[in-house]
Design an enzyme around this catalytic site. Structure first.
Site, PDB file in Angstrom:
ATOM      1  N   PRO A 137      19.555  30.110  53.828  1.00  0.00           N
ATOM      2  CG  PRO A 137      18.605  28.385  53.248  1.00  0.00           C
ATOM      3  CD  PRO A 137      19.024  28.216  54.064  1.00  0.00           C
ATOM      4  CG  ASN A 165      36.881  50.039  53.984  1.00  0.00           C
ATOM      5  OD1 ASN A 165      36.085  51.289  54.027  1.00  0.00           O
ATOM      6  ND2 ASN A 165      37.255  49.401  53.000  1.00  0.00           N
ATOM      7  CE1 TYR A 193      44.020  39.184  49.077  1.00  0.00           C
ATOM      8  CE2 TYR A 193      42.050  40.509  48.813  1.00  0.00           C
ATOM      9  CZ  TYR A 193      43.645  39.866  50.291  1.00  0.00           C
ATOM     10  OH  TYR A 193      43.244  40.761  51.446  1.00  0.00           O
ATOM     11  N   GLY A 205      26.604  34.738  48.153  1.00  0.00           N
ATOM     12  CA  GLY A 205      27.322  34.791  49.365  1.00  0.00           C
ATOM     13  C   GLY A 205      26.637  36.333  50.124  1.00  0.00           C
ATOM     14  CB  ALA A 206      24.110  36.712  52.625  1.00  0.00           C
ATOM     15  CE  LYS A 242      35.895  46.236  56.395  1.00  0.00           C
ATOM     16  NZ  LYS A 242      35.563  44.758  54.937  1.00  0.00           N
ATOM     17  CG  ASP A 244      34.922  47.014  51.492  1.00  0.00           C
ATOM     18  OD1 ASP A 244      36.471  46.934  51.036  1.00  0.00           O
ATOM     19  OD2 ASP A 244      34.838  47.181  52.759  1.00  0.00           O
TER      20      ASP A 244
HETATM   21  P1  NAP Z   1      31.228  36.924  56.116  1.00  0.00           P
HETATM   22  O1  NAP Z   1      30.781  37.976  56.309  1.00  0.00           O
HETATM   23  O2  NAP Z   1      31.825  35.740  57.072  1.00  0.00           O
HETATM   24  O3  NAP Z   1      30.710  36.119  54.622  1.00  0.00           O
HETATM   25  C1  NAP Z   1      30.977  35.306  54.193  1.00  0.00           C
HETATM   26  C2  NAP Z   1      30.077  34.405  53.184  1.00  0.00           C
HETATM   27  O4  NAP Z   1      30.165  32.972  52.368  1.00  0.00           O
HETATM   28  C3  NAP Z   1      28.836  34.216  53.639  1.00  0.00           C
HETATM   29  O5  NAP Z   1      27.412  34.674  53.409  1.00  0.00           O
HETATM   30  C4  NAP Z   1      29.019  32.536  53.965  1.00  0.00           C
HETATM   31  O6  NAP Z   1      27.598  31.414  54.550  1.00  0.00           O
HETATM   32  C5  NAP Z   1      29.357  32.049  52.853  1.00  0.00           C
HETATM   33  N1  NAP Z   1      29.845  31.278  52.686  1.00  0.00           N
HETATM   34  C6  NAP Z   1      31.441  30.831  53.923  1.00  0.00           C
HETATM   35  N2  NAP Z   1      32.339  29.603  53.930  1.00  0.00           N
HETATM   36  C7  NAP Z   1      31.205  28.981  52.397  1.00  0.00           C
HETATM   37  C8  NAP Z   1      31.126  27.739  52.188  1.00  0.00           C
HETATM   38  N3  NAP Z   1      31.815  26.034  52.941  1.00  0.00           N
HETATM   39  N4  NAP Z   1      30.142  26.884  51.376  1.00  0.00           N
HETATM   40  C9  NAP Z   1      29.154  28.209  50.901  1.00  0.00           C
HETATM   41  N5  NAP Z   1      29.173  29.520  51.805  1.00  0.00           N
HETATM   42  C10 NAP Z   1      30.061  30.036  52.211  1.00  0.00           C
HETATM   43  O7  NAP Z   1      33.288  37.425  54.963  1.00  0.00           O
HETATM   44  P2  NAP Z   1      32.746  38.625  54.422  1.00  0.00           P
HETATM   45  O8  NAP Z   1      33.543  39.571  55.507  1.00  0.00           O
HETATM   46  O9  NAP Z   1      31.941  38.818  53.455  1.00  0.00           O
HETATM   47  O10 NAP Z   1      34.393  38.204  53.661  1.00  0.00           O
HETATM   48  C11 NAP Z   1      33.920  37.273  52.443  1.00  0.00           C
HETATM   49  C12 NAP Z   1      35.513  37.170  51.630  1.00  0.00           C
HETATM   50  O11 NAP Z   1      35.596  37.750  50.883  1.00  0.00           O
HETATM   51  C13 NAP Z   1      36.387  36.189  52.635  1.00  0.00           C
HETATM   52  O12 NAP Z   1      36.985  35.472  51.497  1.00  0.00           O
HETATM   53  C14 NAP Z   1      37.429  37.224  52.394  1.00  0.00           C
HETATM   54  O13 NAP Z   1      38.912  37.472  52.585  1.00  0.00           O
HETATM   55  C15 NAP Z   1      36.930  38.102  51.111  1.00  0.00           C
HETATM   56  N6  NAP Z   1      37.034  39.571  51.089  1.00  0.00           N
HETATM   57  C16 NAP Z   1      38.234  40.096  49.803  1.00  0.00           C
HETATM   58  C17 NAP Z   1      37.769  41.599  49.216  1.00  0.00           C
HETATM   59  C18 NAP Z   1      38.577  41.989  48.712  1.00  0.00           C
HETATM   60  O14 NAP Z   1      38.761  43.361  48.520  1.00  0.00           O
HETATM   61  N7  NAP Z   1      38.872  41.579  47.363  1.00  0.00           N
HETATM   62  C19 NAP Z   1      37.052  42.526  50.498  1.00  0.00           C
HETATM   63  C20 NAP Z   1      36.200  41.890  51.322  1.00  0.00           C
HETATM   64  C21 NAP Z   1      36.963  40.002  51.692  1.00  0.00           C
HETATM   65  P3  NAP Z   1      26.836  31.542  55.671  1.00  0.00           P
HETATM   66  O15 NAP Z   1      25.575  32.542  55.447  1.00  0.00           O
HETATM   67  O16 NAP Z   1      26.081  30.271  54.930  1.00  0.00           O
HETATM   68  O17 NAP Z   1      27.724  31.205  56.640  1.00  0.00           O
END
Ligand code: NAP
Length: 277
Positions: A158, A94, A219, A132-133, A73, A109
């Site tokens: 943090p 995206n 989902y 989440g971040a 992305k 998104d």
């Molecule tokens: P990413 O960039 O890897 O970010 C993941 C975030 O989740 C980080 O803030 C991470 O915290 C936190 N995290 C990961 N494991 C954790 C745990 N065990 N406990 C607490 N916090 C945790 O991922 P992303 O691209 O943002 O995607 C995140 C999720 O959203 C995925 O499951 C993805 O499939 C879903 N998603 C869904 C859609 C939709 O359209 N429905 C769209 C995009 C993404 P740290 O900073 O501490 O690592």
């Protein structure tokens, strides 16, 4: 709904580029929408490691549009002719639109998340806590902040949370302090609760009360442990398909200029989600 037509020499091609893409639900969702309008077009998934080469291929073959997913992305941006201001500000594309050979990068998104919320509640002036971040939190945070919400980011690490909050000019809250905050809308953007560890929830159940709207962007499963706890607490809930389908609908409208058949697109995804069970 119009009949599904078979591809021929005139068919337009759309695709998703990512790695992995084997389980992507974008092809079934977009092909259902293309068929609904009887458009002579197909949408395929390509597993791509070299995104620069893939974009050259897109140009060479006149592919009309593409969805871009992980891990490309951000990296894809340097290969495009134009990046729209929203995608530029969050640093992620995206969606690619091929406008007569000019490749334009956008991000669906942002509107996908806001539209998903708006189907249940208006975000303006609401206190929204985003857990989440990562990349999804950045797009959602940007969207709801611009929609007039008061946004707070909470994150396991943090430093990452503080950085995103600073970029978006919103507040940061340590995960341990969730109990003390008043929330109107809670959005989980972490993978906590995703298959196979489906019993886990990103927040303690006791912070949930009936006036809170709870949205999960996971989902798989559709009803996560968080959404189950929210339903038990009397909250209104929004599942992860809402954002997924709305971001796809926005892409479809950018590409075709037709109104996206949201219900059909959601149904196509649900039918194929069940295949994984
Ligand atoms: P990413 O960039 O890897 O970010 C993941 C975030 O989740 C980080 O803030 C991470 O915290 C936190 N995290 C990961 N494991 C954790 C745990 N065990 N406990 C607490 N916090 C945790 O991922 P992303 O691209 O943002 O995607 C995140 C999720 O959203 C995925 O499951 C993805 O499939 C879903 N998603 C869904 C859609 C939709 O359209 N429905 C769209 C995009 C993404 P740290 O900073 O501490 O690592």
């Amino acid at each position: 709904m119009m009949a599904n037509r078979s591809a021929d020499a005139e068919s337009a091609l759309y695709c998703v580029l990512g790695d992995p893409v084997a389980h992507s639900l974008s092809p079934v969702m977009h092909n259902r929408a293309l068929a609904h309008h009887g458009l002579n077009a197909v949408y395929l998934a390509f597993r791509v490691t070299d995104i620069g080469a893939a974009i050259q291929g897109l140009r060479a073959m006149g592919i009309k549009g593409a969805s871009i997913t992980l891990p490309h992305k951000s990296r894809v941006m340097q290969y495009l002719d134009d990046i729209d201001p929203v995608a530029a500000e969050i640093g992620a594309v995206n969606t690619i639109i091929n406008d007569n050979g000019r490749l334009i990068g956008k991000n669906s998104d942002v509107t996908g998340a806001v539209d998903a919320l708006r189907a249940k509640t208006e975000p303006a002036s609401k206190k929204i806590l985003i857990v989440g971040a990562g990349g999804a939190a950045r797009a959602i945070g940007y969207g709801v902040r611009n929609a007039g919400a008061q946004v707070t980011i909470a994150n396991r690490t943090p430093e990452t949370g503080v950085r995103l909050a600073a970029d978006l000019e919103v507040d940061f809250l340590p995960l341990a302090d969730l109990q003390q905050s008043r929330i109107d809308i809670l959005i989980n953007t972490t993978p906590v609760g995703m298959h196979p560890a489906t019993a886990a929830s990103p927040v303690p159940d006791d912070i949930l009360s009936p006036e809170i709207v709870v949205m999960d962007i996971i989902y798989n499963p559709l009803e996560t442990a968080l959404l189950k706890a929210a339903t038990r607490a009397g909250c209104r809930t929004i599942d992860g398909l809402a954002m997924f389908v709305n971001q796809g609908a926005q892409q479809f409208e950018w590409w075709t200029g037709r109104k996206a058949p949201l219900d059909n697109m959601r149904q196509a995804v649900i039918e194929n989600l069940q295949e994984f069970k």
